[in-house]
Design an enzyme around this catalytic site. Structure first.
Site, PDB file in Angstrom:
ATOM      1  N   TYR A 194       2.175  -7.233   0.377  1.00  0.00           N
ATOM      2  CA  TYR A 194       1.715  -5.892  -0.003  1.00  0.00           C
ATOM      3  C   TYR A 194       2.893  -4.919  -0.120  1.00  0.00           C
ATOM      4  CZ  TYR A 194      -3.327  -6.837   0.723  1.00  0.00           C
ATOM      5  OH  TYR A 194      -4.611  -7.305   0.623  1.00  0.00           O
ATOM      6  N   HIS A 223       0.518   1.946   0.752  1.00  0.00           N
ATOM      7  CA  HIS A 223       1.296   1.557   1.939  1.00  0.00           C
ATOM      8  C   HIS A 223       2.577   2.370   2.004  1.00  0.00           C
ATOM      9  CE1 HIS A 223      -0.801  -1.964   0.046  1.00  0.00           C
ATOM     10  NE2 HIS A 223      -1.541  -1.737   1.089  1.00  0.00           N
ATOM     11  N   GLU A 283      -6.328   3.327   4.557  1.00  0.00           N
ATOM     12  CA  GLU A 283      -6.716   1.931   4.341  1.00  0.00           C
ATOM     13  C   GLU A 283      -7.516   1.394   5.519  1.00  0.00           C
ATOM     14  OE1 GLU A 283      -3.638  -0.845   3.126  1.00  0.00           O
ATOM     15  OE2 GLU A 283      -5.084  -2.049   2.051  1.00  0.00           O
ATOM     16  N   ARG A 289      -6.084  -3.220  12.777  1.00  0.00           N
ATOM     17  CA  ARG A 289      -7.344  -2.664  13.270  1.00  0.00           C
ATOM     18  C   ARG A 289      -7.309  -2.258  14.737  1.00  0.00           C
ATOM     19  NH1 ARG A 289     -11.892  -6.019   9.816  1.00  0.00           N
ATOM     20  NH2 ARG A 289     -10.709  -5.904   7.861  1.00  0.00           N
TER      21      ARG A 289
END
Lengths: 341, 341
Positions: A194, A223, A283, A289
């Site tokens: 990414y 990002h 995001e 998380r």
């Protein structure tokens, strides 16, 4: 209001992911593949997935609306073939559309494109048009590497992309540059591919004259721009040496989100990139998380990092949280105005 | 003293580059290829190239000694074959060795390895041994992608690399992770491939248990660690989630240089990465050779950015400028002590 420019439907039911796996398995045997209607996700399943996921976190963290698109990793353009990519894009976009119909104040739709390795980008135009013109989508995600980490295609300045850019300009929608999963064992998806894609595409733009041909084309590099703001001096120097023009000339067309998961990174971003070019993004729920054990806060609660950037004025914050998103995504602005916002 | 851990012999005479081009051209016809002795560079040519280049800039900018290796881009492991890679590594390393013999107080040698796509990393061990044991080299540059931007090989945690790591550990030399030129049009060399490689390899290390097998193996990740320090929170979160261990566990084995060409980037690096893990580097004369029109200073004069980091103590500066380099490169420390330094 606070607009999060970067959210994916990462909390889809397992049945939806399983449907995709089967579709890919039978990519060359469609008669025995899963039926389109079996990908159906009920309203209750959507409410469960969103209500306990992105919507709850919007409320807890204090954002108002998320630009919402299909899961990036699950786009997996490198799998299957052009037919499965199209079917999967249609199904995924329709699902996102239903989310935004159920929660029109909280989500605005951004579409996945039916890219496939070696397929002409022009072939993505009909799905882009369907989403924008028929379903009210405000932008698209554009994968600069449909090969999934091997980069066997052409740079985004290549003329093969021009038909897609022409449609984007005509429809006045930007693209977020966003790769899908990586099938290359050297590049972890969210941990390397990414960020690398963000960096490589920025450099492709730096060394091309694409925006001479498309002065109103707009890209959001997610990002936090990959490695770019951290190496802003490197790029300023390379632009002056290679192209004999200041790097800042790209800033009519290139924007960065704030998906950088610690305060010093967000502070650097807002320090080196002009405030007009930074769009709030988190995001969530995405690559990271968990909570920072040092602070107890979620790593991807990027609003906290922005709020702690003391050098930003009220006007700067308005731009980053709302104004820039309305400007870069004019169809979002129109959608909000139609709802009295 | 001030040790620059990252310099390449980028100012070699044109004849040396031309020899390499011919060698590659005749890679499969060695009988008609150039003769090894025709790659010769005279002492006067070395003095001209170094004296007007890296040595002059050392003096102007106030550094004392540079860890000096062959040009990274010209390693071009993707060109030719394993035979030409070995010959070229030997020739390039011998040239660097001569530089360090002519200027023993100013340069210490770091070697190129004879890597080639598909060739076993074990095959690089003899040239590493020759350089370290016979010629006094203090480290090596290790290319994680001999394919030159397509990443068709294996991650650096793969067991195929282990024989090379065993030799590095036995010889007590670290490797700087450094790709060569990119032959992939999607990835500009110094503007994308270099930074992406730094990022990808860091993530390969994060998701592996390599340092359990090699607790004393040491890697220097150049160019300020690619995107890593800017995304330090992302990596902290991913390490906790994926590997259930703090990211900081990597810091016995992984180090970053300061080749970041603006003050905010160097400040971020020194803020998020512990001072014990940052080594001064400039990579001059390298990717960015011009001056910042806003300040009149060279972009790659990274000492100025470090000197302006007001949060660093005297002890921090000693580590970054000298102490860490002596610790990470013990053979450099021994070499310096043998010269009374």
């Amino acid at each position: 209001m606070i607009i999060d420019c970067h959210g994916h439907f990462t909390t889809v039911p397992a049945s939806f992911r399983n449907w995709r796996a089967k579709q890919v398995e039978y990519a060359n045997d469609p008669a025995n593949g899963p039926k389109r209607e079996d990908a159906f996700v009920s309203d209750d399943e959507i409410r469960e997935a969103i209500g306990n996921g992105q919507l709850r976190l919007q409320r807890e963290r204090g954002s108002d609306l998320t630009l919402f698109s299909p899961i990036a990793g699950l786009m997996s353009h490198h799998l299957g073939n052009e037919r499965t990519s199209l079917e999967w894009a249609q199904i995924s976009n329709d699902l996102v559309h239903r989310v935004t119909q159920l929660y029109p104040d909280n989500f605005a739709p951004v579409c996945q494109l039916p890219q496939s390795p070696g397929a002409a980008p022009a072939n993505s135009v009909p799905e882009l048009r369907r989403c924008v013109e028929e379903l009210g989508f405000v932008g698209c995600n554009l994968n600069p590497d449909p090969s999934g980490g091997y980069w066997t295609g052409r740079p985004m300045s290549d003329r093969e992309w021009y038909p897609l850019y022409e449609a984007m300009v005509e429809l006045d929608v930007p693209a977020m540059i966003h790769v899908a999963a990586s099938c290359n064992p050297c590049h972890h998806g969210t941990g390397a591919h990414y960020l690398n894609a963000d960096t490589s595409v920025f450099m492709q733009l730096l060394q091309s004259n694409l925006f001479k041909d498309f002065p109103t084309l707009r890209f959001v590099i997610p990002h936090g721009g990959g490695a770019v703001p951290y190496h802003w001096g490197r790029y300023r120097g390379m632009s002056l040496e290679m192209m004999e023009r200041p790097l800042e000339g790209l800033l009519n067309n290139v924007f960065f989100d704030t998906c950088v998961y610690h305060h010093p990174g967000v502070e650097l971003l807002t320090k080196v990139v002009p405030t007009d070019n930074v769009l709030f993004g988190s995001e969530m729920i995405g690559a990271v998380r968990g909570r920072d054990p040092n602070t107890g806060e979620y790593f991807d609660d990027t609003k906290k990092y922005l709020d702690a950037c003391s050098a930003l004025s009220g006007e700067d914050r308005y731009k980053i949280y709302e104004g820039n998103a309305r400007r870069v995504y004019p169809r979002l602005d129109a959608r909000l105005k139609a709802r009295g916002k």
